[in-house]
Design an enzyme around this catalytic site. Structure first.
Site, PDB file in Angstrom:
ATOM      1  CG  HIS A  17      47.527  37.731  44.176  1.00 22.32           C
ATOM      2  ND1 HIS A  17      46.649  37.859  43.113  1.00 22.32           N
ATOM      3  CD2 HIS A  17      48.549  38.597  43.911  1.00 22.32           C
ATOM      4  CE1 HIS A  17      47.115  38.762  42.270  1.00 22.32           C
ATOM      5  NE2 HIS A  17      48.257  39.213  42.703  1.00 22.32           N
ATOM      6  CE  LYS A  41      48.381  48.862  37.754  1.00 19.67           C
ATOM      7  NZ  LYS A  41      48.767  47.589  38.366  1.00 19.67           N
ATOM      8  NE  ARG A  92      54.880  38.164  39.604  1.00 20.38           N
ATOM      9  CZ  ARG A  92      53.931  38.995  39.196  1.00 20.38           C
ATOM     10  NH1 ARG A  92      52.840  38.516  38.641  1.00 20.38           N
ATOM     11  NH2 ARG A  92      54.063  40.290  39.340  1.00 20.38           N
ATOM     12  CB  SER A 130      46.112  40.038  37.860  1.00 23.04           C
ATOM     13  OG  SER A 130      46.212  39.704  39.207  1.00 23.04           O
TER      14      SER A 130
END
Ligand code: ADP
Length: 164
Positions: A17, A41, A92, A130
């Site tokens: 990040h 979440k 990614r 994460s």
């Protein structure tokens, strides 16, 4: 003037990040890292904690045109209220692409003129998420290659209190 927002969970913030924040700050006049407080979440850190951790890192790195904020609702509403014209997301791998494309298209239908710009990950961090950090921390793995020391300490403290 280009005003970009970089939204995400950042639970916790990783070197991946930070790399995107730094690169975005060189491209846009203003960048706001927007911590999405998504009630669906199950977060490790509260949104307020995530904001303060990111603020410390932004200040420590001297990113002058970067600020940090929280959004409780839809990203398009946040963008409209704050007159942001660009959304930044990191890519990614191809596995990120399908989801990211869908979100970008939905956002553009909702708010025409809001452009999503993807920055590709730096190779050093292409494996990093994460989720990986949380998994490693849960089983007491070494997370210091993944995120700054100040954040690593807080993650470890969280898991020290949790039962596996
Ligand atoms: P979200 O839950 O919205 O996906 P994340 O906090 O996981 O939020 O990620 C925020 C953004 O940062 C996403 O666009 C994600 O693709 C990107 N990102 C996360 N890790 C990396 C990394 N290692 N390299 C580049 N981009 C990344």
């Amino acid at each position: 003037m280009s005003k970009a927002i970089y939204p995400g969970s950042f639970d916790p913030l990783t070197f991946g990040h930070i790399d995107i924040i730094e690169r975005a700050s060189k491209i846009f006049d203003e960048v706001t890292v927007v911590v999405l407080n998504n009630s669906q979440k199950n977060h490790l850190f509260s949104a307020a904690n995530r904001v303060s951790m990111i603020q410390d890192i932004v200040a420590g790195n001297g990113f002058k045109n970067v600020s940090v904020d929280i959004s409780e609702g839809l990203l398009v509403d946040y963008a409209k209220e704050n007159k942001a014209n660009v959304v930044i997301r990191g890519l990614r791998a191809i596995t990120d692409f399908e989801y990211e494309l869908q979100i970008a298209q939905v956002n553009r239908v909702q708010l025409p003129g809001l452009e999503t710009i993807f920055l590709t990950t730096s190779l050093d961090y292409s494996y990093l998420s994460s989720t990986i950090v949380r998994e490693f921390a849960k089983y007491k793995g070494d997370i210091r290659k993944f995120l700054p020391e100040s954040v690593a300490q807080k993650v470890e403290a969280k898991f020290a209190k949790k039962e596996l």
